[in-house]
Motif scaffolding. Structure first.
Motif, PDB file in Angstrom:
ATOM      1  N   GLU A   1      24.275  97.961  12.522  1.00 57.53           N
ATOM      2  CA  GLU A   1      23.931  97.914  13.944  1.00 57.53           C
ATOM      3  C   GLU A   1      22.963  96.771  14.249  1.00 57.53           C
ATOM      4  N   LEU A   2      21.931  96.619  13.415  1.00 58.17           N
ATOM      5  CA  LEU A   2      20.946  95.559  13.636  1.00 58.17           C
ATOM      6  C   LEU A   2      21.548  94.168  13.479  1.00 58.17           C
ATOM      7  N   LYS A   3      22.427  93.997  12.516  1.00 55.04           N
ATOM      8  CA  LYS A   3      23.079  92.695  12.344  1.00 55.04           C
ATOM      9  C   LYS A   3      23.901  92.331  13.573  1.00 55.04           C
ATOM     10  N   ILE A   4      24.608  93.289  14.131  1.00 51.25           N
ATOM     11  CA  ILE A   4      25.395  93.041  15.344  1.00 51.25           C
ATOM     12  C   ILE A   4      24.471  92.723  16.510  1.00 51.25           C
ATOM     13  N   TYR A   5      23.434  93.516  16.677  1.00 49.51           N
ATOM     14  CA  TYR A   5      22.479  93.306  17.772  1.00 49.51           C
ATOM     15  C   TYR A   5      21.833  91.917  17.691  1.00 49.51           C
ATOM     16  N   ILE A   6      21.376  91.562  16.498  1.00 50.67           N
ATOM     17  CA  ILE A   6      20.714  90.267  16.319  1.00 50.67           C
ATOM     18  C   ILE A   6      21.688  89.119  16.555  1.00 50.67           C
ATOM     19  N   SER A   7      22.898  89.231  16.018  1.00 51.95           N
ATOM     20  CA  SER A   7      23.855  88.132  16.195  1.00 51.95           C
ATOM     21  C   SER A   7      24.254  87.960  17.662  1.00 51.95           C
ATOM     22  N   LYS A   8      24.284  89.049  18.435  1.00 55.46           N
ATOM     23  CA  LYS A   8      24.617  88.965  19.863  1.00 55.46           C
ATOM     24  C   LYS A   8      23.479  88.356  20.679  1.00 55.46           C
ATOM     25  N   ASN A   9      22.245  88.537  20.234  1.00 54.66           N
ATOM     26  CA  ASN A   9      21.089  88.125  21.024  1.00 54.66           C
ATOM     27  C   ASN A   9      20.347  86.891  20.508  1.00 54.66           C
TER      28      ASN A   9
END
Length: 119
Positions: free
Chosen positions: A90-98
């Motif tokens: 979840e954090l990897k997706i969140y960070i890559s999106k932002n």
């Protein structure tokens, strides 16, 4: 050693396919014997006498057919592992999106942090 084991102990074993991402599959096993390098356990609800060998250092048994069985001392340890995997994804997706929204100063801080932990 991954965790201490003794004869008669109940452990929890996750069976996963090494080629396909399968959903969690946890079963209760009973430790039948322990030696210096490995321990043997059989499925608690099994009617046969098949004993599976697990490496004491890793808690892993390479079984037939591309399956990997990993032993855990209790369900809580296993559930904590699953939650950690989910949170990391979840954090990897969140960070890559932002990441594109960050200012240069913030990106420099992140770069320094990454370099520091990778040393």
């Amino acid at each position: 050693m991954k965790f201490p084991v003794k004869k008669g102990q109940i452990i929890y074993v996750e069976q996963s396919d090494m080629f396909i991402n399968t959903s969690p599959n946890l079963s209760e096993y009973v430790v039948t014997s322990v030696n210096s390098r490995s321990f043997y356990a059989k499925r608690k609800d099994s009617q046969n006498d098949y004993k599976q060998r697990f490496d004491k250092k890793t808690g892993i048994s390479d079984s037939i057919g591309g399956f990997i069985d990993e032993a855990y001392p209790d369900e809580e340890t296993y559930n904590a592992k699953i939650e950690k995997i989910k949170k990391t994804a979840e954090l990897k997706i969140y960070i890559s999106k932002n990441i594109n929204k960050l200012e240069l100063e913030d990106l420099i801080k992140i770069e320094k942090y990454i370099k520091k932990i990778m040393e």
